[in-house]
Motif scaffolding. Structure first.
Motif, PDB file in Angstrom:
ATOM      1  N   LEU A  25       0.839  -1.189   0.000  1.00 12.32           N
ATOM      2  CA  LEU A  25       0.000   0.000   0.000  1.00 12.32           C
ATOM      3  C   LEU A  25       0.879   1.245   0.000  1.00 12.32           C
ATOM      4  O   LEU A  25       1.977   1.249   0.565  1.00 12.32           O
ATOM      5  N   PRO A  26       0.408   2.311  -0.618  1.00 14.48           N
ATOM      6  CA  PRO A  26       1.183   3.553  -0.585  1.00 14.48           C
ATOM      7  C   PRO A  26       1.372   4.030   0.850  1.00 14.48           C
ATOM      8  O   PRO A  26       0.457   3.960   1.669  1.00 14.48           O
ATOM      9  N   ASN A  27       2.554   4.534   1.146  1.00 10.75           N
ATOM     10  CA  ASN A  27       2.818   5.027   2.505  1.00 10.75           C
ATOM     11  C   ASN A  27       1.924   6.198   2.857  1.00 10.75           C
ATOM     12  O   ASN A  27       1.674   6.464   4.041  1.00 10.75           O
ATOM     13  N   ASN A  28       1.426   6.910   1.835  1.00  6.73           N
ATOM     14  CA  ASN A  28       0.555   8.042   2.146  1.00  6.73           C
ATOM     15  C   ASN A  28      -0.832   7.590   2.609  1.00  6.73           C
ATOM     16  O   ASN A  28      -1.665   8.415   2.950  1.00  6.73           O
ATOM     17  N   TYR A  29      -1.094   6.287   2.609  1.00  7.59           N
ATOM     18  CA  TYR A  29      -2.323   5.766   3.196  1.00  7.59           C
ATOM     19  C   TYR A  29      -2.208   5.595   4.709  1.00  7.59           C
ATOM     20  O   TYR A  29      -3.210   5.425   5.395  1.00  7.59           O
ATOM     21  N   ASN A  30      -0.974   5.607   5.235  1.00 11.05           N
ATOM     22  CA  ASN A  30      -0.810   5.559   6.689  1.00 11.05           C
ATOM     23  C   ASN A  30      -1.492   6.768   7.320  1.00 11.05           C
ATOM     24  O   ASN A  30      -1.420   7.874   6.792  1.00 11.05           O
ATOM     25  N   VAL A  31      -2.139   6.541   8.450  1.00 13.58           N
ATOM     26  CA  VAL A  31      -2.757   7.651   9.181  1.00 13.58           C
ATOM     27  C   VAL A  31      -1.726   8.213  10.142  1.00 13.58           C
ATOM     28  O   VAL A  31      -1.177   7.477  10.980  1.00 13.58           O
ATOM     29  N   ILE A  32      -1.434   9.503  10.034  1.00 13.57           N
ATOM     30  CA  ILE A  32      -0.410  10.153  10.851  1.00 13.57           C
ATOM     31  C   ILE A  32      -1.034  11.328  11.593  1.00 13.57           C
ATOM     32  O   ILE A  32      -1.650  12.204  10.977  1.00 13.57           O
ATOM     33  N   TRP A  33      -0.872  11.303  12.911  1.00 15.34           N
ATOM     34  CA  TRP A  33      -1.318  12.429  13.742  1.00 15.34           C
ATOM     35  C   TRP A  33      -0.090  13.111  14.343  1.00 15.34           C
ATOM     36  O   TRP A  33       0.811  12.440  14.869  1.00 15.34           O
ATOM     37  N   LYS A  34      -0.101  14.432  14.314  1.00 16.43           N
ATOM     38  CA  LYS A  34       1.040  15.187  14.822  1.00 16.43           C
ATOM     39  C   LYS A  34       0.708  15.949  16.095  1.00 16.43           C
ATOM     40  O   LYS A  34       1.447  16.847  16.495  1.00 16.43           O
ATOM     41  N   SER A  35      -0.384  15.566  16.701  1.00 15.10           N
ATOM     42  CA  SER A  35      -0.746  16.133  18.002  1.00 15.10           C
ATOM     43  C   SER A  35      -1.448  15.072  18.832  1.00 15.10           C
ATOM     44  O   SER A  35      -2.002  14.106  18.285  1.00 15.10           O
ATOM     45  N   GLN A  36      -1.407  15.225  20.124  1.00 10.18           N
ATOM     46  CA  GLN A  36      -2.088  14.298  21.012  1.00 10.18           C
ATOM     47  C   GLN A  36      -3.603  14.405  20.838  1.00 10.18           C
ATOM     48  O   GLN A  36      -4.124  15.361  20.251  1.00 10.18           O
ATOM     49  N   SER A  37      -4.311  13.416  21.362  1.00  6.40           N
ATOM     50  CA  SER A  37      -5.770  13.377  21.241  1.00  6.40           C
ATOM     51  C   SER A  37      -6.420  14.040  22.443  1.00  6.40           C
ATOM     52  O   SER A  37      -5.834  14.115  23.534  1.00  6.40           O
ATOM     53  N   LYS A  38      -7.647  14.493  22.246  1.00  5.31           N
ATOM     54  CA  LYS A  38      -8.388  15.113  23.336  1.00  5.31           C
ATOM     55  C   LYS A  38      -8.963  14.076  24.290  1.00  5.31           C
ATOM     56  O   LYS A  38      -9.106  14.322  25.480  1.00  5.31           O
ATOM     57  N   ASN A  39      -9.324  12.902  23.744  1.00  5.47           N
ATOM     58  CA  ASN A  39      -9.978  11.863  24.540  1.00  5.47           C
ATOM     59  C   ASN A  39     -10.013  10.578  23.723  1.00  5.47           C
ATOM     60  O   ASN A  39      -9.484  10.518  22.604  1.00  5.47           O
ATOM     61  N   SER A  40     -10.684   9.561  24.257  1.00  8.64           N
ATOM     62  CA  SER A  40     -10.734   8.251  23.601  1.00  8.64           C
ATOM     63  C   SER A  40     -11.436   8.290  22.252  1.00  8.64           C
ATOM     64  O   SER A  40     -11.188   7.436  21.397  1.00  8.64           O
ATOM     65  N   LYS A  94       5.576  15.189  27.807  1.00 11.66           N
ATOM     66  CA  LYS A  94       5.226  16.492  28.380  1.00 11.66           C
ATOM     67  C   LYS A  94       6.031  17.606  27.718  1.00 11.66           C
ATOM     68  O   LYS A  94       7.249  17.501  27.546  1.00 11.66           O
ATOM     69  N   ASP A  95       5.294  18.655  27.314  1.00 10.40           N
ATOM     70  CA  ASP A  95       5.917  19.825  26.681  1.00 10.40           C
ATOM     71  C   ASP A  95       6.769  19.406  25.487  1.00 10.40           C
ATOM     72  O   ASP A  95       7.875  19.926  25.265  1.00 10.40           O
ATOM     73  N   GLY A  96       6.259  18.467  24.712  1.00  9.47           N
ATOM     74  CA  GLY A  96       7.020  17.929  23.596  1.00  9.47           C
ATOM     75  C   GLY A  96       7.193  18.922  22.464  1.00  9.47           C
ATOM     76  O   GLY A  96       6.311  19.736  22.180  1.00  9.47           O
ATOM     77  N   VAL A  97       8.334  18.858  21.819  1.00  8.46           N
ATOM     78  CA  VAL A  97       8.591  19.695  20.647  1.00  8.46           C
ATOM     79  C   VAL A  97       8.274  18.923  19.368  1.00  8.46           C
ATOM     80  O   VAL A  97       8.194  19.507  18.284  1.00  8.46           O
ATOM     81  N   ARG A  98       8.087  17.598  19.501  1.00  8.19           N
ATOM     82  CA  ARG A  98       7.718  16.787  18.339  1.00  8.19           C
ATOM     83  C   ARG A  98       6.886  15.610  18.806  1.00  8.19           C
ATOM     84  O   ARG A  98       7.197  14.960  19.806  1.00  8.19           O
ATOM     85  N   PHE A  99       5.782  15.343  18.100  1.00  7.99           N
ATOM     86  CA  PHE A  99       4.919  14.205  18.414  1.00  7.99           C
ATOM     87  C   PHE A  99       4.400  13.614  17.113  1.00  7.99           C
ATOM     88  O   PHE A  99       3.945  14.339  16.225  1.00  7.99           O
ATOM     89  N   ILE A 100       4.464  12.307  17.002  1.00  8.93           N
ATOM     90  CA  ILE A 100       3.905  11.605  15.838  1.00  8.93           C
ATOM     91  C   ILE A 100       3.266  10.309  16.315  1.00  8.93           C
ATOM     92  O   ILE A 100       3.883   9.543  17.076  1.00  8.93           O
ATOM     93  N   GLN A 101       2.032  10.080  15.898  1.00  6.01           N
ATOM     94  CA  GLN A 101       1.384   8.775  16.066  1.00  6.01           C
ATOM     95  C   GLN A 101       0.988   8.310  14.678  1.00  6.01           C
ATOM     96  O   GLN A 101       0.226   8.983  13.975  1.00  6.01           O
ATOM     97  N   GLU A 102       1.504   7.145  14.277  1.00  7.09           N
ATOM     98  CA  GLU A 102       1.317   6.671  12.903  1.00  7.09           C
ATOM     99  C   GLU A 102       0.847   5.220  12.875  1.00  7.09           C
ATOM    100  O   GLU A 102       1.448   4.346  13.503  1.00  7.09           O
ATOM    101  N   LEU A 103      -0.228   4.978  12.133  1.00  8.18           N
ATOM    102  CA  LEU A 103      -0.662   3.616  11.857  1.00  8.18           C
ATOM    103  C   LEU A 103       0.077   3.127  10.627  1.00  8.18           C
ATOM    104  O   LEU A 103      -0.129   3.627   9.510  1.00  8.18           O
ATOM    105  N   LYS A 104       0.951   2.165  10.814  1.00  6.65           N
ATOM    106  CA  LYS A 104       1.728   1.580   9.725  1.00  6.65           C
ATOM    107  C   LYS A 104       0.900   0.456   9.108  1.00  6.65           C
ATOM    108  O   LYS A 104       0.922  -0.691   9.570  1.00  6.65           O
ATOM    109  N   LEU A 105       0.176   0.789   8.053  1.00  9.92           N
ATOM    110  CA  LEU A 105      -0.779  -0.162   7.493  1.00  9.92           C
ATOM    111  C   LEU A 105      -0.119  -1.423   6.961  1.00  9.92           C
ATOM    112  O   LEU A 105      -0.575  -2.537   7.220  1.00  9.92           O
ATOM    113  N   ASN A 106       0.931  -1.279   6.192  1.00  9.71           N
ATOM    114  CA  ASN A 106       1.549  -2.448   5.567  1.00  9.71           C
ATOM    115  C   ASN A 106       2.039  -3.465   6.585  1.00  9.71           C
ATOM    116  O   ASN A 106       1.961  -4.668   6.350  1.00  9.71           O
TER     117      ASN A 106
END
Length: 782
Positions: A25-40, A94-106
């Motif tokens: 699958l194309p890597n651009n199909y991975n879901v990438i979040w660059k900030s934390q979540s508000k809740n579940s 805490k007080d992060g300067v970089r955050f990534i959460q990524e679903l690696k589909l492949n």
């Protein structure tokens, strides 16, 4: 109607066997979040085998809910195992300067990275496909102390308020007391262990058997609740116990059992081993869990084996649209990506004891985010846990044929074969004839949900005039057709795979026998005859889907019987005896003809010959198009009446309902209506309004709305490939200006790999090669 021509040698077959190609699958199909979540509610799905997690980072902590197939309690709720919370000391979120959460589909895992002034940390979360074990691997630049805690809200027996019983669907509006019973939780040396074991004297099973007058045949009704035990252990190498804590998340109080690293380290590996099943003794459950823990410790190739499984999964099938560019605002790109995301969610329950539920599957979270009125624990979902609604479930499983996910279909088939004896027993008790009667909404032991039957008092009181054996709920009474649809699905499974279906034939045959004998019985009760003056069955009282009630000769049932009986006659001798074949031939002659009407001067299919009232939002008069295939692009001379029905039919206004179980887009695709099918598939598979793009809903159901995703998958597949008999129709409802690359499956173990670009067929691989003579393409393809 576009002209279909036979594919001759004008097309060059490139690359040999389609099965030999490797796909990514194309890597651009991975879901990438660059900030934390508000809740579940802003969580990301992760899973494998029969386990599903909702993963998110909130307030500088990593959290996830744990779901697993088969976690049904005394009330047949589908409970979560619990919630896990992980953090580091120092806290590198805490007080992060970089955050990534990524679903690696492949590869089938989630990668989370965080960096702040004190260092950086990386979490890899994955679920072993072959063993029920969840892994959290942490790697940091500098040694850190890792903290993990198991959180539970089932700390004591809790009465469920009357208005919050939809999770235990049978007890919705039940005037008596309903209780969720507490779990057993303990701290071991450096680990936490929990389990829920159903109380033998508190089972919904016993309540329903007695309610519905079936005590005399109780031995024929499988008890799926007795001895059911589910739980697990949270542990890790170099971890020690760290006490307990309490708190509140969203609306629910919880208690936490904590472990932590014995000393700071750069690498940590935390595991959750789970066990769910039916056990005669609790010691047997413990032994099985401990064996899983032992196997997980010895298996050094578990991650690679899991990654290989997911790579093979994607190699089986894919549909890619505008995939070479990552324009996430492009709806067509979203359709291609979300098709893959949803198929990923289905793959997380590949080997579950029970099928993926239409109302959330393994990925529900705190219910207040879905509907504010359901302010209850994370165990809540509308429309039940162990109860199934066939009208919705079927759409989850139809797309697995063309995606080649045949092994994923087995839990759904077993759901019915497991309960067959119960369906046959109730038929015999109520009407004293043969055959299996499966109702539209039933519990996983094969009996109608209690609320549909009706109680002695309360809001769902059973009407004293309701016939014994019939549900008092007017929405689902006389609704039995979906056992025929699942019968057709099993027969299609055979056509696609050529695998042995001996274990499914008793269900199919018994489902057919029911309709034959039941409606002869009904007509005889009324007239003293078994057939009408034309020697046809009179299918009454019945219902056209869940739409046209107290109906006579519904078109969906007629189409189902016609199609399935034709297929049964053609099965090999090992499946159907000479006597049975003769019976099916005679049965087919007893099936009434599909009823027709005239609307605005056009001949259309009627939903039924007659009916008394209307409910719900469906178009049963188009079921002869899908799933039963009596009308479609394969029969150009007859398709006009079905197109007229789509445009002018009795249920025409229901075309405006396109979410959830709606299959309007599937109808359009089956009829070759390109513009309508394209518009509707975009509407179905575009990004959800929620943070994870394939968490659609709620619509009338829940979040994630799994039957919504399934219907969208079918819509897209049918635009690309349709089959009838030996013929394979390529691009039968595809817009000329849509580029696509796909790999889909067809009957007779056939696999098709295609790339269409600028209206040109750039690539067409077919396996086996001899199947190329079965392919037909539209004349606009260059």
């Amino acid at each position: 109607m576009q002209r279909i021509i036979l594919l001759l040698l004008l097309i060059t077959f490139i690359g040999g066997s389609a099965h030999s190609q490797t796909s990514k699958l194309p890597n651009n199909y991975n879901v990438i979040w660059k900030s934390q979540s508000k809740n579940s509610f802003e969580s990301m799905p992760l899973g494998g085998g029969d386990i599903g997690l909702n993963v998110w980072v909130e307030n500088d902590e990593l959290l996830f809910y744990v779901g697993q197939s088969g976690t049904f309690d005394e009330n047949n709720q589908m409970l979560k195992h619990g919630r896990v919370r992980v953090s580091s000391e120092p806290n590198l979120f805490k007080d992060g300067v970089r955050f990534i959460q990524e679903l690696k589909l492949n590869e089938g895992y989630i990668l989370i990275k965080s960096q702040n002034a004190e260092g950086q940390i990386e979490f890899k979360l994955w679920v072993d496909v072959f063993k029920p074990v969840i892994h959290i691997e942490a790697v940091s630049e500098e040694p850190v102390t890792l903290h993990a805690q198991y959180e539970s809200w089932r700390l004591q027996d809790v009465e469920i308020p009357l208005g919050l019983r939809h999770a235990c669907f049978s007890y919705t509006s039940f005037p008596g007391t309903v209780i969720t019973y507490k779990d057993s939780i303990s701290t071991q040396k450096g680990s936490v262990q929990w389990f829920h074991r159903n109380k033998a004297d508190k089972l919904l099973y016993d309540f329903i058997v007695e309610q519905q007058g079936l005590n005399d045949v109780k031995k024929q009704i499988p008890n799926t609740q007795l001895g059911r035990t589910f739980g697990g252990t949270l542990y890790g190498e170099g971890m020690v116990s760290n006490g307990t804590d309490t708190g509140k998340y969203i609306s629910t109080d919880y208690k936490a059992w904590k472990i932590k690293s014995e000393k700071p380290q750069k690498k940590s590996h935390i595991k959750l081993a789970l066990n769910t099943g039916q056990y005669g003794k609790l010691d047997e459950w413990y032994a099985a869990l401990n064996n899983t823990i032992k196997e997980a410790r010895l298996d050094k190739k578990a991650f690679q084996n899991t990654v290989d499984w997911w790579k093979n999964y994607w190699n089986k099938s894919y549909i890619l649209l505008n995939h070479e560019q990552s324009n996430q605002e492009d709806t067509l790109w979203q359709v291609g990506r979300n098709y893959q995301l949803f198929r990923y969610m289905l793959g997380c329950n590949a080997y579950g004891e029970y099928p993926s539920k239409f109302n959330g599957s393994l990925f529900t979270v705190d219910p207040v985010f879905t509907r504010k009125k359901y302010d209850w624990t994370p165990d809540f979902r509308a429309w039940g846990g162990g109860s199934f609604t066939a009208q919705n479930q079927r759409l989850v499983y139809w797309p697995m044929l063309k995606s080649g996910d045949f092994d994923l279909m087995i839990p759904q088939f077993k759901y019915y074969t497991r309960a067959l004896s119960a369906a046959e027993a109730r038929t015999k008790v109520y009407w004293n004839h043969e055959g299996a009667c499966f109702t539209e909404q039933l519990e996983n032991f094969g009996l109608p949900f209690a609320g549909g039957w009706g109680f002695e008092s309360g809001a769902r009181k059973r009407n004293i005039d309701t016939e014994f054996g019939v549900q008092t709920n007017k929405h689902v009474s006389y609704h039995y057709v979906n056992q025929l649809e699942f019968s057709l699905m099993m027969l299609d499974y055979y056509e696609f795979t050529r695998k042995d279906i001996s274990s499914y034939l008793p269900f199919i045959k018994s489902s057919l026998v029911f309709f034959d004998q039941h409606y002869q019985y009904r007509f005889n009760q009324k007239t003293g005859e078994t057939l009408d003056k034309n020697d046809k069955l009179v299918i009454f009282p019945s219902t056209a889907a869940e739409m046209y009630k107290i109906a006579k000769n519904p078109s969906d049932i007629i189409a189902a019987l016609t199609t399935i009986l034709n297929r049964m006659e053609k099965l090999p001798k090992k499946y159907v005896s000479k006597e049975e074949r003769a019976y099916y031939k005679g049965y087919k002659n007893r099936v009434p003809k599909i009823p027709f009407d005239t609307k605005k001067g056009n001949k259309v299919i009627k939903p039924a010959e007659s009916w008394k009232h209307v409910a719900n939002k469906e178009i049963p008069e188009l079921y002869p198009v899908f799933p039963y295939g009596i009308y479609g692009v394969h029969k150009p001379d007859d398709i006009g009446v079905a197109i007229n029905t789509f445009k002018y039919g009795e249920s025409n206004e229901k075309r405006n309902f396109t979410e959830c179980w709606s299959q309007v887009g599937i109808f359009a695709a089956r009829l070759g209506l390109v513009e309508e099918a394209a518009h509707l598939v975009k509407d179905k598979l575009k990004d959800a309004d929620n943070r994870f793009p394939a968490f659609w809903g709620p619509g009338p159901d829940w979040i994630p709305d799994v039957d919504h995703g399934g219907a969208g998958m079918i819509n897209l597949q049918e635009m690309l490939v349709q089959t009838y008999g030996d013929s394979i129709f390529l691009l039968p409802a595809w817009p000329k200006d849509w580029d696509v690359k796909f790999k889909l499956h067809a009957p007779n173990q056939t696999c098709i790999e295609v790339e269409l670009k600028d209206g040109k067929l750039v690539q067409l691989n077919v396996s086996p090669k001899k199947a190329k003579n079965r392919i037909r393409i539209p004349d606009w393809v260059n």
